[in-house]
Design a protein around this motif. Sequence first.
Motif, PDB file in Angstrom:
ATOM      1  N   ARG A  46      39.500  58.694  57.950  1.00 29.56           N
ATOM      2  CA  ARG A  46      38.204  59.176  57.440  1.00 29.56           C
ATOM      3  C   ARG A  46      38.124  60.693  57.557  1.00 29.56           C
ATOM      4  N   LEU A  47      38.595  61.208  58.678  1.00 28.47           N
ATOM      5  CA  LEU A  47      38.557  62.656  58.875  1.00 28.47           C
ATOM      6  C   LEU A  47      39.397  63.382  57.830  1.00 28.47           C
ATOM      7  N   GLU A  48      40.507  62.822  57.444  1.00 26.62           N
ATOM      8  CA  GLU A  48      41.343  63.421  56.404  1.00 26.62           C
ATOM      9  C   GLU A  48      40.585  63.522  55.082  1.00 26.62           C
ATOM     10  N   ILE A  49      39.866  62.472  54.725  1.00 29.36           N
ATOM     11  CA  ILE A  49      39.091  62.484  53.479  1.00 29.36           C
ATOM     12  C   ILE A  49      37.951  63.492  53.579  1.00 29.36           C
ATOM     13  N   VAL A  50      37.271  63.518  54.704  1.00 31.37           N
ATOM     14  CA  VAL A  50      36.175  64.479  54.910  1.00 31.37           C
ATOM     15  C   VAL A  50      36.704  65.905  54.809  1.00 31.37           C
ATOM     16  N   ARG A  51      37.828  66.179  55.434  1.00 33.74           N
ATOM     17  CA  ARG A  51      38.420  67.526  55.347  1.00 33.74           C
ATOM     18  C   ARG A  51      38.801  67.877  53.915  1.00 33.74           C
ATOM     19  N   PHE A  52      39.357  66.902  53.178  1.00 26.63           N
ATOM     20  CA  PHE A  52      39.720  67.129  51.782  1.00 26.63           C
ATOM     21  C   PHE A  52      38.483  67.498  50.962  1.00 26.63           C
ATOM     22  N   GLU A  55      37.391  71.090  51.984  1.00 32.63           N
ATOM     23  CA  GLU A  55      38.299  72.116  51.459  1.00 32.63           C
ATOM     24  C   GLU A  55      38.134  72.278  49.958  1.00 32.63           C
ATOM     25  N   ARG A  56      38.008  71.176  49.266  1.00 32.99           N
ATOM     26  CA  ARG A  56      37.822  71.231  47.807  1.00 32.99           C
ATOM     27  C   ARG A  56      36.500  71.915  47.460  1.00 32.99           C
ATOM     28  N   PHE A  57      35.453  71.576  48.203  1.00 36.36           N
ATOM     29  CA  PHE A  57      34.145  72.184  47.969  1.00 36.36           C
ATOM     30  C   PHE A  57      34.194  73.695  48.213  1.00 36.36           C
ATOM     31  N   GLU A  58      34.849  74.092  49.278  1.00 34.76           N
ATOM     32  CA  GLU A  58      34.920  75.522  49.600  1.00 34.76           C
ATOM     33  C   GLU A  58      35.717  76.299  48.551  1.00 34.76           C
ATOM     34  N   ARG A  59      36.710  75.657  47.920  1.00 33.53           N
ATOM     35  CA  ARG A  59      37.506  76.313  46.870  1.00 33.53           C
ATOM     36  C   ARG A  59      36.803  76.315  45.522  1.00 33.53           C
ATOM     37  N   THR A  60      36.151  75.212  45.178  1.00 30.66           N
ATOM     38  CA  THR A  60      35.637  75.046  43.814  1.00 30.66           C
ATOM     39  C   THR A  60      34.119  74.988  43.716  1.00 30.66           C
ATOM     40  N   GLU A  61      33.446  74.890  44.856  1.00 34.08           N
ATOM     41  CA  GLU A  61      31.990  74.716  44.923  1.00 34.08           C
ATOM     42  C   GLU A  61      31.537  73.448  44.197  1.00 34.08           C
ATOM     43  N   HIS A  72      44.891  62.308  46.295  1.00 34.65           N
ATOM     44  CA  HIS A  72      45.210  62.914  47.597  1.00 34.65           C
ATOM     45  C   HIS A  72      45.715  61.844  48.566  1.00 34.65           C
ATOM     46  N   MET A  73      45.041  60.705  48.584  1.00 37.88           N
ATOM     47  CA  MET A  73      45.460  59.601  49.444  1.00 37.88           C
ATOM     48  C   MET A  73      46.870  59.140  49.071  1.00 37.88           C
ATOM     49  N   ARG A  74      47.166  59.068  47.782  1.00 41.49           N
ATOM     50  CA  ARG A  74      48.488  58.648  47.312  1.00 41.49           C
ATOM     51  C   ARG A  74      49.563  59.597  47.823  1.00 41.49           C
ATOM     52  N   THR A  75      49.269  60.885  47.776  1.00 40.12           N
ATOM     53  CA  THR A  75      50.216  61.887  48.265  1.00 40.12           C
ATOM     54  C   THR A  75      50.480  61.714  49.758  1.00 40.12           C
ATOM     55  N   LEU A  76      49.429  61.441  50.510  1.00 40.03           N
ATOM     56  CA  LEU A  76      49.558  61.314  51.966  1.00 40.03           C
ATOM     57  C   LEU A  76      50.127  59.985  52.420  1.00 40.03           C
ATOM     58  N   TRP A  77      49.620  58.901  51.843  1.00 43.80           N
ATOM     59  CA  TRP A  77      49.866  57.575  52.399  1.00 43.80           C
ATOM     60  C   TRP A  77      50.601  56.618  51.470  1.00 43.80           C
ATOM     61  N   GLY A  96      30.866  58.474  47.429  1.00 40.88           N
ATOM     62  CA  GLY A  96      29.806  59.445  47.148  1.00 40.88           C
ATOM     63  C   GLY A  96      28.682  59.390  48.156  1.00 40.88           C
ATOM     64  N   GLN A  97      28.374  58.198  48.631  1.00 35.63           N
ATOM     65  CA  GLN A  97      27.283  58.037  49.583  1.00 35.63           C
ATOM     66  C   GLN A  97      27.655  58.479  50.998  1.00 35.63           C
ATOM     67  N   GLN A  98      28.802  58.022  51.481  1.00 36.50           N
ATOM     68  CA  GLN A  98      29.130  58.261  52.881  1.00 36.50           C
ATOM     69  C   GLN A  98      30.066  59.435  53.112  1.00 36.50           C
ATOM     70  N   ALA A  99      31.175  59.500  52.421  1.00 39.44           N
ATOM     71  CA  ALA A  99      32.126  60.586  52.687  1.00 39.44           C
ATOM     72  C   ALA A  99      31.499  61.936  52.401  1.00 39.44           C
ATOM     73  N   CYS A 100      30.775  62.027  51.293  1.00 40.41           N
ATOM     74  CA  CYS A 100      30.149  63.306  50.949  1.00 40.41           C
ATOM     75  C   CYS A 100      29.062  63.670  51.960  1.00 40.41           C
ATOM     76  N   LYS A 101      28.337  62.683  52.415  1.00 42.49           N
ATOM     77  CA  LYS A 101      27.294  62.929  53.421  1.00 42.49           C
ATOM     78  C   LYS A 101      27.916  63.418  54.726  1.00 42.49           C
ATOM     79  N   ILE A 102      28.975  62.746  55.178  1.00 46.13           N
ATOM     80  CA  ILE A 102      29.641  63.120  56.428  1.00 46.13           C
ATOM     81  C   ILE A 102      30.290  64.498  56.302  1.00 46.13           C
ATOM     82  N   ALA A 103      30.747  64.832  55.087  1.00 47.20           N
ATOM     83  CA  ALA A 103      31.366  66.146  54.837  1.00 47.20           C
ATOM     84  C   ALA A 103      30.329  67.255  54.706  1.00 47.20           C
TER      85      ALA A 103
END
Length: 115
Positions: A46-52, A55-61, A72-77, A96-103
């Motif tokens: 979960r932390l990997e997805i939150v970080r992704f 990072e994406r938000f900080e680069r692209t807003e 991204h998951m395919r590349t990693l796992w 959209g509901q949980q990962a984005c909220k936690i991020a």
Amino acid sequence: MQGSDSGLLEGVARDEEGYLLDPAMWTPALAEALAAEDGLELDASRLEIVRFVRERFERTESVPEARRVLAHMRTLWGAEQATRRALYRLFPRGYGQQACKIAGMRKPRKLMLDV
């Protein structure tokens, strides 16, 4: 720790659904508290997805769509671990509901992120 998590969230401006009003206020400690509030342990996957997302938000807003997260998951796992079903196992209420909220994102205007 849950008591300290809820105390941490008390001083943070959030909307009626618990999304941060200002993504710049996000910290890893807030991510832990937001995940705990949703009944999730912020494990390594979960932390990997939150970080992704962060990072994406900080680069692209912008918040990445689920298909970008799956890539991204395919590349990693690998392909077997990069399915929509696996993403929903990590975030049962939806990416959209949980990962984005936690991020620390504002609520996505369109929850097409989950499609």
